[in-house]
Design a protein around this motif. Structure first.
Motif, PDB file in Angstrom:
ATOM      1  N   ARG A  64       6.321 -14.555  -3.702  1.00 28.85           N
ATOM      2  CA  ARG A  64       5.232 -13.729  -4.209  1.00 28.85           C
ATOM      3  C   ARG A  64       4.205 -13.508  -3.104  1.00 28.85           C
ATOM      4  N   ILE A  65       3.830 -12.258  -2.895  1.00 32.68           N
ATOM      5  CA  ILE A  65       2.866 -11.884  -1.862  1.00 32.68           C
ATOM      6  C   ILE A  65       1.636 -11.278  -2.536  1.00 32.68           C
ATOM      7  N   CYS A  66       0.471 -11.772  -2.162  1.00 33.78           N
ATOM      8  CA  CYS A  66      -0.794 -11.217  -2.667  1.00 33.78           C
ATOM      9  C   CYS A  66      -1.542 -10.540  -1.506  1.00 33.78           C
ATOM     10  N   HIS A  67      -1.992  -9.329  -1.713  1.00 28.70           N
ATOM     11  CA  HIS A  67      -2.759  -8.643  -0.675  1.00 28.70           C
ATOM     12  C   HIS A  67      -3.718  -7.657  -1.344  1.00 28.70           C
ATOM     13  N   TYR A  68      -4.640  -7.124  -0.551  1.00 32.10           N
ATOM     14  CA  TYR A  68      -5.644  -6.206  -1.069  1.00 32.10           C
ATOM     15  C   TYR A  68      -5.349  -4.781  -0.640  1.00 32.10           C
ATOM     16  N   LYS A  69      -5.647  -3.846  -1.520  1.00 28.98           N
ATOM     17  CA  LYS A  69      -5.417  -2.426  -1.248  1.00 28.98           C
ATOM     18  C   LYS A  69      -6.632  -1.642  -1.739  1.00 28.98           C
ATOM     19  N   GLU A  70      -6.988  -0.602  -1.003  1.00 28.42           N
ATOM     20  CA  GLU A  70      -8.133   0.213  -1.409  1.00 28.42           C
ATOM     21  C   GLU A  70      -7.884   0.860  -2.770  1.00 28.42           C
ATOM     22  N   ASN A  71      -8.873   0.756  -3.630  1.00 27.86           N
ATOM     23  CA  ASN A  71      -8.792   1.369  -4.949  1.00 27.86           C
ATOM     24  C   ASN A  71      -9.430   2.761  -4.886  1.00 27.86           C
ATOM     25  N   ILE A  72      -8.603   3.797  -4.982  1.00 28.47           N
ATOM     26  CA  ILE A  72      -9.107   5.167  -4.807  1.00 28.47           C
ATOM     27  C   ILE A  72      -9.986   5.606  -5.977  1.00 28.47           C
ATOM     28  N   ASN A  73      -9.946   4.872  -7.068  1.00 31.10           N
ATOM     29  CA  ASN A  73     -10.696   5.283  -8.262  1.00 31.10           C
ATOM     30  C   ASN A  73     -12.053   4.599  -8.404  1.00 31.10           C
ATOM     31  N   ARG A  74     -12.325   3.600  -7.560  1.00 27.11           N
ATOM     32  CA  ARG A  74     -13.580   2.867  -7.714  1.00 27.11           C
ATOM     33  C   ARG A  74     -14.284   2.731  -6.376  1.00 27.11           C
ATOM     34  N   LYS A  75     -15.629   2.827  -6.409  1.00 27.74           N
ATOM     35  CA  LYS A  75     -16.409   2.693  -5.189  1.00 27.74           C
ATOM     36  C   LYS A  75     -17.563   1.732  -5.429  1.00 27.74           C
ATOM     37  N   GLU A  88       2.965  -8.796  -5.572  1.00 26.32           N
ATOM     38  CA  GLU A  88       4.335  -8.297  -5.648  1.00 26.32           C
ATOM     39  C   GLU A  88       5.300  -9.314  -5.061  1.00 26.32           C
ATOM     40  N   TYR A  89       6.565  -9.150  -5.366  1.00 29.93           N
ATOM     41  CA  TYR A  89       7.600 -10.047  -4.861  1.00 29.93           C
ATOM     42  C   TYR A  89       8.363  -9.354  -3.727  1.00 29.93           C
TER      43      TYR A  89
END
Length: 210
Positions: A64-75, A88-89
């Motif tokens: 299992r890998i945890c990482h951060y991604k930009e949320n295009i819907n929130r600022k 995700e795996y």
């Protein structure tokens, strides 16, 4: 402790250097990482083959890998995009040119055996301390009595004491050994005779030999 390899030789092993189907299994060491600058090979005990398989299965396991991604819907209030946590795996790809004992490898940042050694040596030293075998040499508080090279000396001594001194020179990769002229099948037959003495986890066998 079963191959007599120098530390950097062991750390330079790639997946493609292993021949598990050979009897006995064989490991190729590239000349660029040997002291003599000549390609050579060693045989592997059945015990170490199983240990390598366990390690490879673990290294390339699904995880299992945890990482951060930009949320295009929130600022944020400052107008910057918020980041959302993604879980995700993934299953790492087996690349035949990868060093077996490297944990992280990218195309732009390939590790070198000497760098891996810089990580391995302190871990080995801490292991010695933890099991009460980390004593120092007399008159030298920096050097320990047991080092990674001690395992190489053990292999040389063990094979020599069994009456195969010339073979021991070939096995640990010393230059000028007469066994460079022996056929592969002759080397393999001698290895089968010494294999029990380079095996460590078969306790009943060790007790019989003792």
């Amino acid at each position: 402790a079963s191959t007599g390899l120098r530390a950097t030789e062991a750390l330079s092993i790639r997946l493609k250097d292993l021949d598990m189907n050979n009897n006995p299994a064989k490991l190729i060491i590239r000349g660029e990482f040997t002291k003599t600058k000549v390609d050579r090979y060693v045989f592997l005990t059945r015990e170490i083959v199983e240990q390598i398989k366990i390690w490879i299965d673990y290294k390339y396991r699904k995880r299992r890998i945890c990482h951060y991604k930009e949320n295009i819907n929130r600022k944020t209030e400052e107008g910057e995009r918020k980041k959302k946590s993604i879980t995700e795996y993934r299953t790492p790809e087996k690349k035949q040119n990868e060093f077996i004992f490297s944990l992280y490898q990218t195309d732009n940042n390939k590790p070198r055996p000497e760098i891996l050694y810089g990580n391995l040596a302190p871990i080995f030293a801490k292991t010695l301390d933890r099991i009460g075998m980390g004593s120092r040499e007399d008159g030298n508080e920096i050097r320990r009595e047991i080092t990674l090279h001690s395992l190489r000396r053990f292999v040389k001594t063990t094979i020599s004491d069994l009456g195969y001194a010339d073979y021991s020179e070939w096995y640990i990769g010393h230059a000028g050994s007469v066994y460079w002229m022996k056929k592969d099948n002759e080397k393999a037959e001698i290895f089968k005779k010494i294999e029990p003495y380079l095996t460590f986890l078969n306790v009943p066998q060790l007790e019989r030999q003792g």
